[in-house]
Design an enzyme around this catalytic site. Structure first.
Site, mmCIF file in Angstrom:
data_model
loop_
_atom_site.group_PDB
_atom_site.id
_atom_site.type_symbol
_atom_site.label_atom_id
_atom_site.label_comp_id
_atom_site.label_asym_id
_atom_site.label_seq_id
_atom_site.Cartn_x
_atom_site.Cartn_y
_atom_site.Cartn_z
ATOM 1 N N GLY A 46 0.800 -0.818 0.254
ATOM 2 C CA GLY A 46 -0.020 -0.240 0.081
ATOM 3 C C GLY A 46 0.765 1.369 0.095
ATOM 4 O O GLY A 46 2.061 1.254 0.605
ATOM 5 N N LEU A 97 6.411 1.649 4.132
ATOM 6 C CA LEU A 97 8.122 2.092 3.726
ATOM 7 C C LEU A 97 7.881 3.343 3.836
ATOM 8 O O LEU A 97 9.325 4.406 3.714
ATOM 9 C CB LEU A 97 7.352 2.315 1.993
ATOM 10 C CG LEU A 97 6.611 1.508 1.269
ATOM 11 C CD1 LEU A 97 5.825 1.506 -0.047
ATOM 12 C CD2 LEU A 97 6.918 -0.224 1.731
ATOM 13 N N HIS A 138 -4.202 1.344 7.762
ATOM 14 C CA HIS A 138 -2.974 1.629 7.515
ATOM 15 C C HIS A 138 -3.199 2.399 6.463
ATOM 16 O O HIS A 138 -2.579 4.202 7.129
ATOM 17 C CB HIS A 138 -2.401 0.707 7.322
ATOM 18 C CG HIS A 138 -0.595 0.838 7.126
ATOM 19 N ND1 HIS A 138 0.859 0.196 8.587
ATOM 20 C CD2 HIS A 138 0.202 2.163 6.361
ATOM 21 C CE1 HIS A 138 1.619 0.980 7.837
ATOM 22 N NE2 HIS A 138 1.498 2.153 6.675
#
Ligand code: NI
Length: 172
Positions: A46, A97, A138
């Site tokens: 994502g 990330l 998230h």
């Protein structure tokens, strides 16, 4: 297509709130494509626009991001997403990330109902559970300037943030 820079903690842009998208134009489609490409390159499932320093309410998700066979990919694009129903509770380990080299368990709703718009601006709904539900929650947090580490107990959160900030300084 172009790869975008994913900003990492403690970059202050990650604390910014994204603004609603009101123009469903070529530029938005291009941003979505570039975000997907960047997410695949970075092997994430994502990515929120805020993470590439674009303050728009858009996220991309693909649970099949790690598949070697790219024909198995299932890219999803959510514009102006909003969780309208939640139920249950689930705890699982998350990474991000924008928060490299750290993972932690986070409590989320088990199932959600999402309202969003597609790239043409058409209203859509999606019911999700399992990993898809967790991933969407998230990513939507990112649009509010919230990272998964912000969900940790305060003391642990302080320690982790201090350590991550130190690592970032050393890497700079
Ligand atoms: Ni993230």
């Amino acid at each position: 297509m172009a790869l975008l820079t994913v900003h990492t903690f403690p970059d202050p842009v990650l604390k910014q709130k994204a603004l609603p998208v009101d123009e469903f134009d070529e530029k938005l489609s291009e941003l979505a494509e570039n975000m997907l490409e960047t997410m695949y390159e970075e092997r994430g499932i994502g990515l929120a626009a805020v993470q590439v320093a674009v303050l728009k309410q858009m996220v991309v998700v693909d649970l099949k991001s790690g598949e070697e066979d790219t024909s198995l990919r299932e890219p999803r694009i959510f514009v102006n997403p909003r969780i309208v129903e939640r139920s249950g509770e689930t705890i699982s380990e998350e990474g991000c990330l924008s928060v490299t080299e750290f993972r932690a368990e986070v409590k989320r709703s088990e199932s959600i109902k999402l309202e969003y718009q597609d790239l043409q601006g058409n209203p859509q709904t999606l019911e999700a559970d399992g990993l898809l539900s967790i991933c969407i929650q998230h990513e939507l947090d990112h649009l509010q300037g919230i990272l998964f580490i912000d969900h940790l107990p305060l003391l642990k959160q302080k320690m982790v943030k201090k350590r991550l900030a130190k690592l970032a300084r050393e890497a700079a």
